[in-house]
Design a protein around this motif. Structure first.
Motif, PDB file in Angstrom:
ATOM      1  N   ALA A  38       0.827  -1.208   0.000  1.00  0.00           N
ATOM      2  CA  ALA A  38       0.000   0.000   0.000  1.00  0.00           C
ATOM      3  C   ALA A  38       0.865   1.263   0.000  1.00  0.00           C
ATOM      4  O   ALA A  38       0.379   2.349  -0.288  1.00  0.00           O
ATOM      5  N   ASN A  39       2.149   1.147   0.363  1.00  0.00           N
ATOM      6  CA  ASN A  39       3.043   2.307   0.361  1.00  0.00           C
ATOM      7  C   ASN A  39       4.372   1.897  -0.265  1.00  0.00           C
ATOM      8  O   ASN A  39       5.401   1.825   0.404  1.00  0.00           O
ATOM      9  N   PRO A  40       4.353   1.592  -1.578  1.00  0.00           N
ATOM     10  CA  PRO A  40       5.535   0.998  -2.202  1.00  0.00           C
ATOM     11  C   PRO A  40       6.724   1.947  -2.282  1.00  0.00           C
ATOM     12  O   PRO A  40       7.848   1.515  -2.476  1.00  0.00           O
ATOM     13  N   GLY A  41       6.485   3.251  -2.102  1.00  0.00           N
ATOM     14  CA  GLY A  41       7.599   4.210  -2.206  1.00  0.00           C
ATOM     15  C   GLY A  41       8.407   4.328  -0.929  1.00  0.00           C
ATOM     16  O   GLY A  41       9.412   5.032  -0.903  1.00  0.00           O
ATOM     17  N   CYS A  42       7.980   3.672   0.157  1.00  0.00           N
ATOM     18  CA  CYS A  42       8.677   3.863   1.432  1.00  0.00           C
ATOM     19  C   CYS A  42       9.837   2.874   1.572  1.00  0.00           C
ATOM     20  O   CYS A  42       9.650   1.694   1.829  1.00  0.00           O
ATOM     21  N   ARG A  43      11.045   3.397   1.441  1.00  0.00           N
ATOM     22  CA  ARG A  43      12.232   2.542   1.548  1.00  0.00           C
ATOM     23  C   ARG A  43      12.449   2.078   2.981  1.00  0.00           C
ATOM     24  O   ARG A  43      12.970   1.007   3.235  1.00  0.00           O
ATOM     25  N   ARG A  44      12.035   2.941   3.913  1.00  0.00           N
ATOM     26  CA  ARG A  44      12.244   2.599   5.332  1.00  0.00           C
ATOM     27  C   ARG A  44      11.485   1.322   5.675  1.00  0.00           C
ATOM     28  O   ARG A  44      12.032   0.389   6.229  1.00  0.00           O
ATOM     29  N   ARG A  45      10.231   1.302   5.305  1.00  0.00           N
ATOM     30  CA  ARG A  45       9.433   0.116   5.617  1.00  0.00           C
ATOM     31  C   ARG A  45       9.958  -1.103   4.850  1.00  0.00           C
ATOM     32  O   ARG A  45      10.012  -2.213   5.388  1.00  0.00           O
ATOM     33  N   ALA A  46      10.351  -0.892   3.596  1.00  0.00           N
ATOM     34  CA  ALA A  46      10.828  -2.020   2.781  1.00  0.00           C
ATOM     35  C   ALA A  46      12.046  -2.669   3.414  1.00  0.00           C
ATOM     36  O   ALA A  46      12.119  -3.901   3.525  1.00  0.00           O
ATOM     37  N   PRO A 292      15.340   6.813   3.833  1.00  0.00           N
ATOM     38  CA  PRO A 292      14.254   7.722   3.466  1.00  0.00           C
ATOM     39  C   PRO A 292      12.879   7.080   3.659  1.00  0.00           C
ATOM     40  O   PRO A 292      12.716   5.883   3.438  1.00  0.00           O
ATOM     41  N   ALA A 293      11.930   7.897   4.115  1.00  0.00           N
ATOM     42  CA  ALA A 293      10.563   7.410   4.319  1.00  0.00           C
ATOM     43  C   ALA A 293       9.606   8.292   3.533  1.00  0.00           C
ATOM     44  O   ALA A 293       9.938   9.423   3.184  1.00  0.00           O
ATOM     45  N   VAL A 294       8.433   7.762   3.258  1.00  0.00           N
ATOM     46  CA  VAL A 294       7.395   8.548   2.583  1.00  0.00           C
ATOM     47  C   VAL A 294       6.159   8.463   3.453  1.00  0.00           C
ATOM     48  O   VAL A 294       5.293   7.606   3.252  1.00  0.00           O
ATOM     49  N   TYR A 295       6.094   9.346   4.450  1.00  0.00           N
ATOM     50  CA  TYR A 295       4.960   9.274   5.376  1.00  0.00           C
ATOM     51  C   TYR A 295       3.679   9.790   4.713  1.00  0.00           C
ATOM     52  O   TYR A 295       3.690  10.769   3.964  1.00  0.00           O
ATOM     53  N   ALA A 296       2.590   9.123   5.022  1.00  0.00           N
ATOM     54  CA  ALA A 296       1.250   9.585   4.612  1.00  0.00           C
ATOM     55  C   ALA A 296       0.309   9.205   5.746  1.00  0.00           C
ATOM     56  O   ALA A 296       0.578   8.245   6.475  1.00  0.00           O
ATOM     57  N   GLU A 298      -2.180   7.546   5.806  1.00  0.00           N
ATOM     58  CA  GLU A 298      -2.617   6.140   5.700  1.00  0.00           C
ATOM     59  C   GLU A 298      -1.694   5.215   6.505  1.00  0.00           C
ATOM     60  O   GLU A 298      -2.087   4.112   6.885  1.00  0.00           O
ATOM     61  N   CYS A 299      -0.471   5.663   6.772  1.00  0.00           N
ATOM     62  CA  CYS A 299       0.472   4.832   7.540  1.00  0.00           C
ATOM     63  C   CYS A 299      -0.093   4.513   8.917  1.00  0.00           C
ATOM     64  O   CYS A 299       0.218   3.478   9.500  1.00  0.00           O
ATOM     65  N   LEU A 300      -0.929   5.428   9.441  1.00  0.00           N
ATOM     66  CA  LEU A 300      -1.459   5.226  10.800  1.00  0.00           C
ATOM     67  C   LEU A 300      -2.245   3.930  10.915  1.00  0.00           C
ATOM     68  O   LEU A 300      -2.325   3.341  11.983  1.00  0.00           O
ATOM     69  N   ALA A 302      -1.559   1.275   8.986  1.00  0.00           N
ATOM     70  CA  ALA A 302      -0.875   0.171   8.322  1.00  0.00           C
ATOM     71  C   ALA A 302       0.541  -0.109   8.814  1.00  0.00           C
ATOM     72  O   ALA A 302       1.098  -1.148   8.474  1.00  0.00           O
ATOM     73  N   CYS A 303       1.145   0.787   9.589  1.00  0.00           N
ATOM     74  CA  CYS A 303       2.564   0.576   9.918  1.00  0.00           C
ATOM     75  C   CYS A 303       2.844   0.949  11.372  1.00  0.00           C
ATOM     76  O   CYS A 303       2.405   1.994  11.851  1.00  0.00           O
ATOM     77  N   GLU A 304       3.606   0.108  12.047  1.00  0.00           N
ATOM     78  CA  GLU A 304       3.900   0.300  13.467  1.00  0.00           C
ATOM     79  C   GLU A 304       4.738   1.559  13.722  1.00  0.00           C
ATOM     80  O   GLU A 304       4.747   2.079  14.831  1.00  0.00           O
ATOM     81  N   LEU A 305       5.461   2.025  12.716  1.00  0.00           N
ATOM     82  CA  LEU A 305       6.320   3.201  12.927  1.00  0.00           C
ATOM     83  C   LEU A 305       5.594   4.517  12.670  1.00  0.00           C
ATOM     84  O   LEU A 305       6.211   5.585  12.660  1.00  0.00           O
ATOM     85  N   ALA A 306       4.293   4.454  12.467  1.00  0.00           N
ATOM     86  CA  ALA A 306       3.553   5.638  12.006  1.00  0.00           C
ATOM     87  C   ALA A 306       3.722   6.851  12.923  1.00  0.00           C
ATOM     88  O   ALA A 306       3.926   7.968  12.437  1.00  0.00           O
ATOM     89  N   PHE A 307       3.659   6.661  14.244  1.00  0.00           N
ATOM     90  CA  PHE A 307       3.756   7.825  15.136  1.00  0.00           C
ATOM     91  C   PHE A 307       5.134   8.476  15.033  1.00  0.00           C
ATOM     92  O   PHE A 307       5.270   9.692  15.032  1.00  0.00           O
ATOM     93  N   HIS A 308       6.162   7.644  14.937  1.00  0.00           N
ATOM     94  CA  HIS A 308       7.524   8.182  14.800  1.00  0.00           C
ATOM     95  C   HIS A 308       7.643   8.967  13.488  1.00  0.00           C
ATOM     96  O   HIS A 308       8.107  10.116  13.485  1.00  0.00           O
ATOM     97  N   CYS A 309       7.205   8.341  12.391  1.00  0.00           N
ATOM     98  CA  CYS A 309       7.361   8.987  11.084  1.00  0.00           C
ATOM     99  C   CYS A 309       6.489  10.245  10.985  1.00  0.00           C
ATOM    100  O   CYS A 309       6.882  11.230  10.369  1.00  0.00           O
ATOM    101  N   ARG A 310       5.314  10.208  11.611  1.00  0.00           N
ATOM    102  CA  ARG A 310       4.454  11.399  11.575  1.00  0.00           C
ATOM    103  C   ARG A 310       5.117  12.555  12.320  1.00  0.00           C
ATOM    104  O   ARG A 310       5.125  13.695  11.833  1.00  0.00           O
TER     105      ARG A 310
HETATM  106  S1  SF4 Z   1       5.031   4.734   8.970  1.00  0.00           S
HETATM  107 FE1  SF4 Z   1       7.047   5.340   8.290  1.00  0.00          FE
HETATM  108  S2  SF4 Z   1       8.121   3.441   7.820  1.00  0.00           S
HETATM  109 FE2  SF4 Z   1       5.956   2.955   7.968  1.00  0.00          FE
HETATM  110  S3  SF4 Z   1       5.240   3.059   5.830  1.00  0.00           S
HETATM  111 FE3  SF4 Z   1       4.849   5.057   6.770  1.00  0.00          FE
HETATM  112  S4  SF4 Z   1       6.656   6.296   6.309  1.00  0.00           S
HETATM  113 FE4  SF4 Z   1       7.187   4.161   5.923  1.00  0.00          FE
END
Ligand code: SF4
Length: 374
Positions: A38-46, A292-296, A298-300, A302-310
């Motif tokens: 759902a967030n293919p541009g985010c290298r951090r998550r990948a 690098p990350a691409v926060y959006a 929608e991460c909230l 879908a991803c455990e790191l959302a609060f940090h990245c936000r």
């Molecule tokens: S929360 Fe951070 S690491 Fe997770 S998908 Fe979003 S930008 Fe990437």
């Protein structure tokens, strides 16, 4: 260039270094893969998912714990429901598959349930592939239930091991994915958001099954209608509905193909980057920020790191924190500061449609405020 086997070993070593000494890799599940796609541009998550980093533990160590995961109560209830659905050799589950997906076939009065035990995910994947082949080639005319099979899917150059709740081999040799969820189906329909998430997850299993099917000759049909089993109304009785996942399968396949190769991301990282939750928060933050990350927003979901990245996106004034649609409207303007400067006429090309629209909006706002003050 080193041979592929050497490259694969080197990548595995590099990913183990990134995870940290003695830290076990966390297997990617289909839910994580669907979110990754759902967030293919985010290298951090990948890279974090590719290295098997436990993102929930990492988020906690960074001081921004995730609000993810099911409660112990929900997990226990879900496990009890799944055990009920699969009791008696999966008789009720097979009855539901027959009723909802294949009513023209012989009723599943008896079925084979092969033992899929093997050591390690690779062993279990091979055992599953063998059981699927035997059921398809030798078991024609009968039903087979694979309880918690293991499948592998190539994700950005690394195998991800996936464990569907069940796969059923029909008498005609076709394969069906079964998802068992503990949210209720009321009057035959369930919460569309939850059904959508289950469909995305099942689509990942369908893709992985298709890789197994492609190695058989002739390739069996992997059905694109999966079976979703849920508790009926407010009871503990199972009911089911067929869900067409063709669209989710196509989207996920396209997104996974677009993921940057993990090898490339790992190669671009500086020496010393490590994501072990044992490290001090400062060092860990520097490691996470090195990717690098691409926060959006929608991460909230879908991803455990959302609060940090936000927090980081807001601190940097990144317009991505405002949502993808706003980001798209702003064209080349990437920071809130830049947007405000453009609106005030202090920066930006007046020919740029985004800049022109911002100035017009700022003018209208000034006029409106002036009218209110008069
Ligand atoms: S929360 Fe951070 S690491 Fe997770 S998908 Fe979003 S930008 Fe990437």
């Amino acid at each position: 260039m080193p041979p592929p086997r050497t490259r694969g070993t080197a990548l595995r070593q590099r990913l183990a270094e990134l995870r940290g000494p003695d830290v076990q890799a966390k297997a990617l599940d289909a839910r994580a893969l669907a979110a990754l796609a759902a967030n293919p541009g985010c290298r951090r998550r990948a890279i974090l998912d590719g290295a098997g980093v436990n993102k929930a533990a990492l988020a906690g160590a960074l001081g921004s714990p995730s609000a993810f995961g099911q409660s112990q109560f929900a997990l226990t209830r879900g496990n009890a429901f799944e055990a009920k659905v699969k009791a008696d050799g999966g008789a009720e589950l097979l009855r539901l598959v027959h009723e909802r997906l294949d009513p023209g076939a012989e009723p599943p009065n008896s079925a084979s349930v092969p033992d899929l035990t093997a050591s390690g995910p690779e062993g279990r994947t091979a055992r599953t592939a063998l059981a699927l082949r035997e059921a398809t080639e030798q078991g024609r005319g009968t039903w087979t239930l694979l309880d918690h099979p293991m499948l592998a899917l190539d994700v950005a150059g690394s195998p991800a091991f996936l464990e569907p709740d069940a796969v059923v081999v029909h008498p005609d040799g076709g394969w069906t994915v079964v998802e068992i969820k503990s949210f209720p189906m009321l009057d035959g329909s369930a919460d569309p958001a939850k059904v959508g998430a289950a469909a995305r997850q099942a689509a990942v299993y369908v893709l992985a099954l298709e890789e197994v099917a492609a190695r058989l000759d002739p390739a069996p049909r992997v059905r694109h209608r999966v079976l979703l089993v849920c508790p009926k109304d407010f009871s503990n009785l199972p009911t089911a509905s067929a869900v067409d996942v063709r669209k989710q399968r196509a989207v996920t396949s396209r997104q996974l193909a677009r993921l940057t190769r993990i090898q490339d991301i790992a190669d671009a990282l500086p020496e010393g980057v490590c994501f072990s939750p044992e490290l001090p928060a400062e060092q860990l933050t520097a490691s996470v920020e090195a990717v690098p990350a691409v926060y959006a927003p929608e991460c909230l979901a879908a991803c455990e790191l959302a609060f940090h990245c936000r927090d980081r996106a807001r601190a940097d004034g990144a317009v991505t924190a405002l949502g993808r649609s706003v980001r798209a409207e702003l064209g080349g303007l990437t920071t809130v500061e830049g947007v405000l400067a453009a609106a005030r006429g202090e920066a930006g090309d007046p020919e740029d449609p985004a800049v022109a629209a911002l100035r017009r909006a700022a003018l209208l706002r000034t006029e409106a405020l002036g009218a209110m003050c008069r």
